[in-house]
Design a protein around this motif. Sequence first.
Motif, PDB file in Angstrom:
ATOM      1  N   ILE A 149       0.860  -1.180   0.000  1.00  0.00           N
ATOM      2  CA  ILE A 149       0.000   0.000   0.000  1.00  0.00           C
ATOM      3  C   ILE A 149       0.896   1.229   0.000  1.00  0.00           C
ATOM      4  CG2 ILE A 149      -1.790   1.279   1.225  1.00  0.00           C
ATOM      5  CD1 ILE A 149      -2.693  -1.365   2.442  1.00  0.00           C
ATOM      6  N   GLU A 150       0.773   2.029  -1.054  1.00  0.00           N
ATOM      7  CA  GLU A 150       1.648   3.192  -1.236  1.00  0.00           C
ATOM      8  C   GLU A 150       3.099   2.727  -1.179  1.00  0.00           C
ATOM      9  OE1 GLU A 150       0.650   6.109  -2.182  1.00  0.00           O
ATOM     10  OE2 GLU A 150      -1.506   5.941  -1.843  1.00  0.00           O
ATOM     11  N   ASP A 151       3.903   3.283  -0.265  1.00  0.00           N
ATOM     12  CA  ASP A 151       5.310   2.900  -0.158  1.00  0.00           C
ATOM     13  C   ASP A 151       5.561   1.924   0.988  1.00  0.00           C
ATOM     14  OD1 ASP A 151       4.761   4.724   1.842  1.00  0.00           O
ATOM     15  OD2 ASP A 151       6.626   5.844   1.630  1.00  0.00           O
ATOM     16  N   MET A 152       4.481   1.304   1.492  1.00  0.00           N
ATOM     17  CA  MET A 152       4.605   0.338   2.596  1.00  0.00           C
ATOM     18  C   MET A 152       4.391  -1.076   2.069  1.00  0.00           C
ATOM     19  SD  MET A 152       2.476   0.028   6.185  1.00  0.00           S
ATOM     20  CE  MET A 152       0.896  -0.224   5.344  1.00  0.00           C
ATOM     21  N   LYS A 159       4.842   4.343  14.528  1.00  0.00           N
ATOM     22  CA  LYS A 159       5.864   3.580  13.803  1.00  0.00           C
ATOM     23  C   LYS A 159       5.669   3.654  12.285  1.00  0.00           C
ATOM     24  CE  LYS A 159       6.646   0.231  17.532  1.00  0.00           C
ATOM     25  NZ  LYS A 159       6.674  -1.203  17.914  1.00  0.00           N
ATOM     26  N   ILE A 160       4.409   3.594  11.839  1.00  0.00           N
ATOM     27  CA  ILE A 160       4.129   3.538  10.405  1.00  0.00           C
ATOM     28  C   ILE A 160       4.212   4.913   9.748  1.00  0.00           C
ATOM     29  CG2 ILE A 160       2.347   3.028   8.670  1.00  0.00           C
ATOM     30  CD1 ILE A 160       3.674   0.562   9.894  1.00  0.00           C
ATOM     31  N   ASP A 161       3.654   5.923  10.419  1.00  0.00           N
ATOM     32  CA  ASP A 161       3.529   7.240   9.801  1.00  0.00           C
ATOM     33  C   ASP A 161       4.587   8.238  10.247  1.00  0.00           C
ATOM     34  OD1 ASP A 161       1.339   6.487   8.301  1.00  0.00           O
ATOM     35  OD2 ASP A 161      -0.114   7.107   9.817  1.00  0.00           O
ATOM     36  N   LYS A 162       5.452   7.858  11.183  1.00  0.00           N
ATOM     37  CA  LYS A 162       6.461   8.782  11.693  1.00  0.00           C
ATOM     38  C   LYS A 162       7.384   9.267  10.568  1.00  0.00           C
ATOM     39  CE  LYS A 162      10.170   9.173  15.127  1.00  0.00           C
ATOM     40  NZ  LYS A 162      10.936   8.455  16.174  1.00  0.00           N
ATOM     41  N   GLY A 163       7.506  10.589  10.454  1.00  0.00           N
ATOM     42  CA  GLY A 163       8.415  11.174   9.473  1.00  0.00           C
ATOM     43  C   GLY A 163       7.896  11.177   8.047  1.00  0.00           C
ATOM     44  N   SER A 164       6.646  10.753   7.843  1.00  0.00           N
ATOM     45  CA  SER A 164       6.092  10.688   6.492  1.00  0.00           C
ATOM     46  C   SER A 164       5.130  11.848   6.248  1.00  0.00           C
ATOM     47  CB  SER A 164       5.346   9.363   6.273  1.00  0.00           C
ATOM     48  OG  SER A 164       4.700   9.361   5.018  1.00  0.00           O
ATOM     49  N   ASP A 165       5.173  12.385   5.034  1.00  0.00           N
ATOM     50  CA  ASP A 165       4.235  13.433   4.648  1.00  0.00           C
ATOM     51  C   ASP A 165       2.898  12.855   4.194  1.00  0.00           C
ATOM     52  OD1 ASP A 165       6.156  15.381   5.139  1.00  0.00           O
ATOM     53  OD2 ASP A 165       6.971  15.239   3.099  1.00  0.00           O
ATOM     54  N   ASN A 166       2.828  11.538   4.153  1.00  0.00           N
ATOM     55  CA  ASN A 166       1.619  10.870   3.684  1.00  0.00           C
ATOM     56  C   ASN A 166       1.165   9.843   4.723  1.00  0.00           C
ATOM     57  OD1 ASN A 166      -0.479   9.850   2.082  1.00  0.00           O
ATOM     58  ND2 ASN A 166       0.879   8.362   1.080  1.00  0.00           N
ATOM     59  N   PRO A 167       0.515  10.304   5.807  1.00  0.00           N
ATOM     60  CA  PRO A 167       0.055   9.353   6.826  1.00  0.00           C
ATOM     61  C   PRO A 167      -0.963   8.387   6.251  1.00  0.00           C
ATOM     62  CG  PRO A 167      -0.897  11.525   7.201  1.00  0.00           C
ATOM     63  CD  PRO A 167       0.133  11.682   6.124  1.00  0.00           C
ATOM     64  N   LEU A 168      -0.836   7.104   6.621  1.00  0.00           N
ATOM     65  CA  LEU A 168      -1.705   6.066   6.081  1.00  0.00           C
ATOM     66  C   LEU A 168      -2.874   5.730   6.999  1.00  0.00           C
ATOM     67  CD1 LEU A 168       0.954   3.568   4.639  1.00  0.00           C
ATOM     68  CD2 LEU A 168      -0.281   5.382   3.434  1.00  0.00           C
ATOM     69  N   VAL A 206      -4.815   2.591  22.177  1.00  0.00           N
ATOM     70  CA  VAL A 206      -3.398   2.512  22.555  1.00  0.00           C
ATOM     71  C   VAL A 206      -2.577   1.857  21.441  1.00  0.00           C
ATOM     72  CG1 VAL A 206      -1.769   1.402  24.135  1.00  0.00           C
ATOM     73  CG2 VAL A 206      -3.806   2.535  25.035  1.00  0.00           C
ATOM     74  N   HIS A 207      -3.070   0.768  20.891  1.00  0.00           N
ATOM     75  CA  HIS A 207      -2.327   0.060  19.851  1.00  0.00           C
ATOM     76  C   HIS A 207      -2.334   0.826  18.523  1.00  0.00           C
ATOM     77  CE1 HIS A 207      -2.251  -3.340  22.628  1.00  0.00           C
ATOM     78  NE2 HIS A 207      -1.384  -3.912  21.824  1.00  0.00           N
ATOM     79  N   ILE A 208      -3.433   1.484  18.202  1.00  0.00           N
ATOM     80  CA  ILE A 208      -3.465   2.316  17.001  1.00  0.00           C
ATOM     81  C   ILE A 208      -2.454   3.457  17.133  1.00  0.00           C
ATOM     82  CG2 ILE A 208      -4.831   4.027  15.746  1.00  0.00           C
ATOM     83  CD1 ILE A 208      -5.638   1.329  14.845  1.00  0.00           C
ATOM     84  N   HIS A 209      -2.413   4.076  18.305  1.00  0.00           N
ATOM     85  CA  HIS A 209      -1.467   5.174  18.539  1.00  0.00           C
ATOM     86  C   HIS A 209      -0.025   4.695  18.361  1.00  0.00           C
ATOM     87  CE1 HIS A 209       0.254   8.803  20.287  1.00  0.00           C
ATOM     88  NE2 HIS A 209       0.954   8.038  21.108  1.00  0.00           N
ATOM     89  N   GLY A 210       0.297   3.538  18.951  1.00  0.00           N
ATOM     90  CA  GLY A 210       1.655   3.006  18.817  1.00  0.00           C
ATOM     91  C   GLY A 210       1.990   2.630  17.390  1.00  0.00           C
ATOM     92  N   LEU A 211       1.014   2.033  16.698  1.00  0.00           N
ATOM     93  CA  LEU A 211       1.230   1.627  15.311  1.00  0.00           C
ATOM     94  C   LEU A 211       1.400   2.849  14.415  1.00  0.00           C
ATOM     95  CD1 LEU A 211       1.334  -0.801  13.383  1.00  0.00           C
ATOM     96  CD2 LEU A 211      -1.150  -0.612  13.137  1.00  0.00           C
ATOM     97  N   ARG A 212       0.584   3.869  14.643  1.00  0.00           N
ATOM     98  CA  ARG A 212       0.675   5.086  13.833  1.00  0.00           C
ATOM     99  C   ARG A 212       2.046   5.748  13.997  1.00  0.00           C
ATOM    100  NH1 ARG A 212      -3.894   7.713  15.321  1.00  0.00           N
ATOM    101  NH2 ARG A 212      -5.072   7.429  13.399  1.00  0.00           N
TER     102      ARG A 212
END
Length: 225
Positions: A129-132, A200-209, A192-198
């Motif tokens: 999905i996108e660059d992931m 890791k996944i979206d950190k530093g990206s201009d395109n949050p998933l 809590v788990h969505i926050h932690g996952l976000r």
Amino acid sequence: MKILLIEDEQNLADFMAKGLLQAGHIVEVSHNGAKGLEIAGSDTFDLILLDLMLPGTNGYDILTNLRSFNIFIPVLIISALSDSSHVVKGLDMGAVDYIKKPFDWEELLARIRVIQKKLINIQTPKIIIEDMTIDLGSRKVTRAEKEIRLTAKEFVLLEYLARNANRIVSKNQIMENVWEMDFDPGSNIVEVHIHGLRKKIDKGSDNPLIETVLGLGYSLKGEKS
């Protein structure tokens, strides 16, 4: 893997679902043959664990209908019908394996691993999905070619969101499919788990998933390759 368990015995189904979740799989449970067939036709699964003696639509009927509808999900039969004639019939009707009740739990997990390895050999077990990229075989996640380390539960949560990409999934659905628990309005385990996952996944990206849809749930947005 994403597994559909069709088993009418409530206690056994609960036990199996819990064990499969602990083994890192996503599990959906149906206690009714007709409903199980409907679920199999409306969603994508890697494996079906199928009891034969079901109310309404029995396991043989389900096998017949799956093939009639061109649904070729691997089916592992788990049944108390232990006579060799039932084993032969089930395999001839398209099941990939047959295990007799009562069964050894570790043996069942081993047979599931064999099926999983075969699937890996015949298809690319990745969701992009996108660059992931989510590699379902190695359980590795990369974004922009950088590996992201996730806990076992975070991986299962991400896989569930990715399999339902661009669809909104509620907290209730996440609790049922990732934790196999009924929704508890007082629990913040999903947040809590969505926050932690976000992070890791979206950190530093201009395109949050990962998107929060207020009042409805969550969605993993992006173009699938």
